[in-house]
Design an enzyme around this catalytic site. Structure first.
Site, PDB file in Angstrom:
ATOM      1  N   ASP A  19       0.822  -1.212   0.000  1.00 27.56           N
ATOM      2  CA  ASP A  19       0.000   0.000   0.000  1.00 27.56           C
ATOM      3  C   ASP A  19       0.859   1.267   0.000  1.00 27.56           C
ATOM      4  O   ASP A  19       1.983   1.265   0.498  1.00 27.56           O
ATOM      5  CB  ASP A  19      -0.926  -0.032   1.236  1.00 27.56           C
ATOM      6  N   HIS A  36       2.256   3.405  -8.974  1.00 34.12           N
ATOM      7  CA  HIS A  36       2.041   1.977  -9.235  1.00 34.12           C
ATOM      8  C   HIS A  36       3.214   1.420 -10.046  1.00 34.12           C
ATOM      9  O   HIS A  36       3.669   0.302  -9.815  1.00 34.12           O
ATOM     10  CB  HIS A  36       0.727   1.753  -9.980  1.00 34.12           C
ATOM     11  N   LEU A 130      10.431 -20.139  -5.868  1.00 34.93           N
ATOM     12  CA  LEU A 130       9.480 -19.391  -5.044  1.00 34.93           C
ATOM     13  C   LEU A 130       8.043 -19.578  -5.558  1.00 34.93           C
ATOM     14  O   LEU A 130       7.802 -19.517  -6.758  1.00 34.93           O
ATOM     15  CB  LEU A 130       9.852 -17.903  -5.101  1.00 34.93           C
TER      16      LEU A 130
HETATM   17  C1  IPE Z   1      -5.383  -2.487   0.161  1.00 32.65           C
HETATM   18  O1  IPE Z   1      -5.101  -1.158  -0.054  1.00 32.65           O
HETATM   19  C2  IPE Z   1      -5.376  -3.205  -1.135  1.00 32.65           C
HETATM   20  C3  IPE Z   1      -4.099  -3.298  -1.809  1.00 32.65           C
HETATM   21  C4  IPE Z   1      -2.947  -2.898  -1.369  1.00 32.65           C
HETATM   22  C5  IPE Z   1      -4.159  -3.929  -3.084  1.00 32.65           C
HETATM   23  P1  IPE Z   1      -6.255  -0.065  -0.155  1.00 32.65           P
HETATM   24  O2  IPE Z   1      -5.578   1.231  -0.437  1.00 32.65           O
HETATM   25  O3  IPE Z   1      -7.295  -0.480  -1.119  1.00 32.65           O
HETATM   26  O4  IPE Z   1      -6.870  -0.104   1.299  1.00 32.65           O
HETATM   27  P2  IPE Z   1      -7.750   0.963   2.081  1.00 32.65           P
HETATM   28  O5  IPE Z   1      -8.838   1.427   1.152  1.00 32.65           O
HETATM   29  O6  IPE Z   1      -6.843   2.106   2.443  1.00 32.65           O
HETATM   30  O7  IPE Z   1      -8.246   0.246   3.283  1.00 32.65           O
HETATM   31  C1  IPE Z   2      -1.773   0.278  -3.316  1.00 25.82           C
HETATM   32  O1  IPE Z   2      -1.551   1.631  -3.394  1.00 25.82           O
HETATM   33  C2  IPE Z   2      -2.052  -0.349  -4.660  1.00 25.82           C
HETATM   34  C3  IPE Z   2      -3.480  -0.599  -4.927  1.00 25.82           C
HETATM   35  C4  IPE Z   2      -4.430  -0.585  -4.048  1.00 25.82           C
HETATM   36  C5  IPE Z   2      -3.834  -0.915  -6.301  1.00 25.82           C
HETATM   37  P1  IPE Z   2      -2.738   2.679  -3.343  1.00 25.82           P
HETATM   38  O2  IPE Z   2      -3.195   2.948  -4.746  1.00 25.82           O
HETATM   39  O3  IPE Z   2      -3.796   2.257  -2.419  1.00 25.82           O
HETATM   40  O4  IPE Z   2      -1.994   3.956  -2.782  1.00 25.82           O
HETATM   41  P2  IPE Z   2      -2.515   4.928  -1.620  1.00 25.82           P
HETATM   42  O5  IPE Z   2      -2.852   4.080  -0.456  1.00 25.82           O
HETATM   43  O6  IPE Z   2      -3.692   5.645  -2.173  1.00 25.82           O
HETATM   44  O7  IPE Z   2      -1.361   5.817  -1.361  1.00 25.82           O
HETATM   45 MG    MG Z   3      -4.113   2.492  -0.415  1.00 24.95          MG
END
Ligand code: IPE
Ligand code: IPE
Ligand code: MG
Length: 241
Positions: A19, A36, A130
């Site tokens: 995240d 990303h 892995l």
């Molecule tokens: C969790 O992250 C999902 C992934 C890392 C793929 P999110 O960004 O979606 O989670 P919330 O919305 O902050 O809980």
């Molecule tokens: C995690 O990063 C990747 C996905 C959920 C696809 P985020 O896109 O949630 O990034 P933040 O949390 O908004 O910074």
């Molecule tokens: Mg996020």
């Protein structure tokens, strides 16, 4: 030449909630997709380190069942990125004999990405390096309700009896039937929540939260987290002796 690192104990199965990509990018005045893109680099570094440290299973949360609710443009870019990632990464997976596996409601993935995904799964199926699982369009609650529905069907078709239902059987109906429960879970990005990830499987998993955003997470940060894991005493409800 890197110095050899050794650990007293290493998780056989490491799970990661990757995240913080969007916030990493916004802080640098970049589009979220740039975050990303950088996140892919982190994943590559973590995979290499996991292999070096002899971790057997790595499961990463890449896209949740709730992430479909993001703006369409971001969802589309993420799906394109996934497809490109699989194409670019295949030689690396083959070279390292990594077996790639997906968990989640794959039916929702657009056709061309899904084809790529099934193709890479097929091509790496026989590898014994892995065991890399990517959670895509994954949500624990959806996984559990799909399992309940499959069990219902199998009882109806007399493949199993009601008396067979127990923890072991239930686990076999989850997307993770082939993999053991995670020993260690890392969440980057600073949030202290699970966001619908492996809720059934992490009953006794050790958890590590870090403020580091996923694009900044690499070998060094992984070592730091694993040093913390080494200190944990896992009791599984029992006493120490
Ligand atoms: C969790 O992250 C999902 C992934 C890392 C793929 P999110 O960004 O979606 O989670 P919330 O919305 O902050 O809980
Ligand atoms: C995690 O990063 C990747 C996905 C959920 C696809 P985020 O896109 O949630 O990034 P933040 O949390 O908004 O910074
Ligand atoms: Mg996020």
């Amino acid at each position: 030449m890197r110095s050899k690192i050794s650990f007293h104990s290493i998780p056989a199965h490491l799970a990661i909630i990757m995240d913080g990509n969007g916030r990493w990018a916004r802080k640098r005045n970049l589009e979220r997709i740039e975050g990303h893109l950088r996140g892919i680099k982190s994943l590559r570094n973590v995979i290499k380190a996991a292999i070096d440290f002899n971790i057997k299973y790595l499961t990463v949360y890449a896209f949740s069942s709730e992430n479909w609710r993001r703006p369409q443009a971001e969802v589309d870019s993420l799906m394109r990125l996934l497809e490109e990632y699989l194409k670019i990464e295949l030689p690396f997976l083959v070279k390292k004999r990594i077996r790639l596996n997906f968990i989640g409601n794959i039916k929702k993935i657009p056709e061309s990405s899904r084809r790529e995904l099934l193709d890479v799964t097929e091509r790496t199926k026989g590898f014994n390096g892995l065991f890399l699982t990517i959670a895509l369009s994954y949500g624990s609650r959806e996984e559990i309700s799909i399992a309940a529905s499959k069990i219902h069907n199998d009882i109806k078709n007399k493949k199993i009896g009601q008396k067979d239902i127990g923890e072991d059987l239930f686990s076999r109906y989850l997307f993770t039937s082939e993999i053991p429960d995670p020993d260690f879970l890392i969440r980057t990005g600073g949030e202290k929540r699970l966001s619908n990830f492996l809720l059934y499987q992490i009953a006794y998993t050790e958890i590590f939260f870090t403020k580091t955003m996923w694009p900044d997470f690499g070998r060094k940060e992984l070592i730091n987290a694993l040093r913390d894991y080494e200190k944990r005493i896992r009791r599984f409800g029992k006493t120490e002796i």
